[in-house]
Design an enzyme around this catalytic site. Structure first.
Site, PDB file in Angstrom:
ATOM      1  N   PHE A 109     -43.039 -19.301  49.516  1.00 26.26           N
ATOM      2  CA  PHE A 109     -44.379 -19.634  49.013  1.00 26.26           C
ATOM      3  C   PHE A 109     -44.722 -18.514  48.371  1.00 26.26           C
ATOM      4  CE2 PHE A 109     -48.901 -20.059  49.648  1.00 26.26           C
ATOM      5  CZ  PHE A 109     -49.146 -21.415  48.894  1.00 26.26           C
ATOM      6  N   LYS A 212     -53.964 -26.880  57.171  1.00 27.82           N
ATOM      7  CA  LYS A 212     -52.948 -27.890  56.890  1.00 27.82           C
ATOM      8  C   LYS A 212     -53.011 -28.874  58.026  1.00 27.82           C
ATOM      9  CE  LYS A 212     -50.924 -25.024  53.557  1.00 27.82           C
ATOM     10  NZ  LYS A 212     -50.094 -23.943  53.125  1.00 27.82           N
TER      11      LYS A 212
END
Ligand SMILES: *Cc1c(COP(=O)(O)O)cnc(C)c1O
Length: 388
Positions: A109, A212
């Site tokens: 990421f 998330k």
């Protein structure tokens, strides 16, 4: 909670839905806790009322027990993932003096790569890049090539944000330790859907999001784990009063708190920590293994539909469910052009450049019917929409 204009929410891995229980929890906090206790709320009240000051450590212990495989006293909730990652990496590098290399994969990421590059520049270290297949992730063979007596630290994601590849935490941690280095695991895309055994696997440090699969809400603060045996020597770079040994003495000179509280810097974001408690409780009530079983069934269902309805799309995720997290990415040059119409119809996947649609399936809120409806709509629109 549901919004009738959303017919298929397939982005639970970017922002989980709010739980009904959280609406009550947050509103009770506003009126009774903040409104009622005011400044007294920071410390524990009389009859069993929780103090807000150590809320992050208490939730951290719950998360450790339910999801992370971590005994109490090693996990806390604090800043954003990015800031906690910075603190962990800086602290870890100080624990391996004389070693000059940081290892990370090219497909990690962006924030993980940027934090590492920044610290390498700050501390005069070198970043070594593991190249991976776009539809997979970091294997033991690939990592081994980059480890040596110069390696200070390895930073890897448990589940790749793009491909969904599920890395072998135990094997890669052991390999890293065999080289005398430390490891930080980023659990953003696994926490809440795939169990980890941080204590049992010997993991040094871990960090992850709570907005998330832990449904903490937009911008809810992240969690971090520091293995108990590292705590005594662990020195993070943002020395603030609430990470100090005796914050309310307002004394001269910083002395870190004993235990995980030394990871903190300033006042904890209390309201932001509330909603995740409901998701942690829900996961505990069904068990993380049942969550994982539904996650596997959902991604299997999605892949079968893609194979049948979108034969021209490439699967950019592992086919083996044992090597896959709770999302899949499919690639097709026509996908970018269909996104606006999908969103207009209330079908909400995620688009990842250059040509990937990512289907994030959050086991406790995504239904099989939503997946069917979503993939059918993508297939229908791709067939009739000219590529952008
Ligand atoms: C979502 C995500 C982040 C996000 O970092 P923030 O500081 O919370 O914005 C970091 N790493 C990975 C792997 C992610 O998936």
């Amino acid at each position: 909670m549901r919004d009738d204009t959303v017919v298929a929410y397939l982005d639970g891995n970017s922002l989980g839905r709010p739980l009904v229980a959280s609406v009550d929890r947050v509103s009770e906090f506003m009126t009774a806790q903040w409104g009622g206790r005011l400044i007294r709320g920071w410390s524990g009240g009389a009859v069993g009322e929780e103090g807000w000051l150590d809320l992050g450590q208490r939730i951290g212990d719950d998360l450790g027990r339910v999801v992370l495989g971590a005994a109490p006293g090693q996990t806390t909730i604090g800043d954003s993932t990015t800031v906690l990652l910075y603190k962990l990496v800086r602290a870890a590098v100080e624990l391996r003096p004389g070693r000059t290399e940081l290892v990370i994969d090219r497909d990690n990421f962006p924030t993980d790569r940027y934090v590492l590059e920044g610290i390498a520049a700050e501390r005069g270290l070198t970043v070594r890049w593991v190249e991976t297949d776009a539809a997979a992730g970091v294997t033991a063979e690939a990592l081994a090539e980059h480890l040596s007596l110069s390696t200070a630290l390895v930073v890897l994601s448990h589940v790749s944000y793009r491909s969904g590849f599920l890395a072998d935490v135990h094997a890669l941690t052991t390999l890293t330790h065999d080289a005398g280095a430390l490891i930080v695991w980023d659990l953003c895309h696994s926490a809440g859907v795939v169990a980890t055994e941080l204590d049992a696997c010997g993991v040094d440090f871990a960090v992850g999001c709570t907005y998330k699969y832990l449904n903490g809400g937009p911008g809810s603060p992240a969690f971090a784990y520091v293995r108990a045996e590292h705590l005594a020597d662990f020195r993070q770079p943002i020395q603030g009063w609430l990470g100090s040994a005796r914050p309310f003495e307002m004394g001269q000179g910083y002395e870190p708190a004993k235990g995980i509280r030394r990871l903190l810097s300033g006042t904890p974001p209390v309201i932001g920590m509330l909603a995740m408690r409901d998701m942690i409780a829900l996961i505990e009530s069904v068990g993380i293994d049942a969550v994982r079983a539904k996650s596997v069934a959902l991604t299997e269902h999605a892949i079968a539909l893609v194979d049948a309805l979108l034969p021209d799309a490439g699967l950019a995720s592992p086919r083996d469910p044992a090597r896959r997290g709770s999302h899949i990415t499919i690639d097709h040059d026509g996908f970018e052009a269909v996104m606006p119409e999908l969103w207009r119809r209330g079908i909400i996947p995620d688009f990842r450049r250059p040509n990937g649609i990512r289907l994030g399936l959050s086991p406790l809120s995504t239904s099989f019917a939503e997946v069917s409806l979503g993939v059918a709509a993508i297939a229908e629109l791709v067939a009739v929409t000219p590529a952008a």
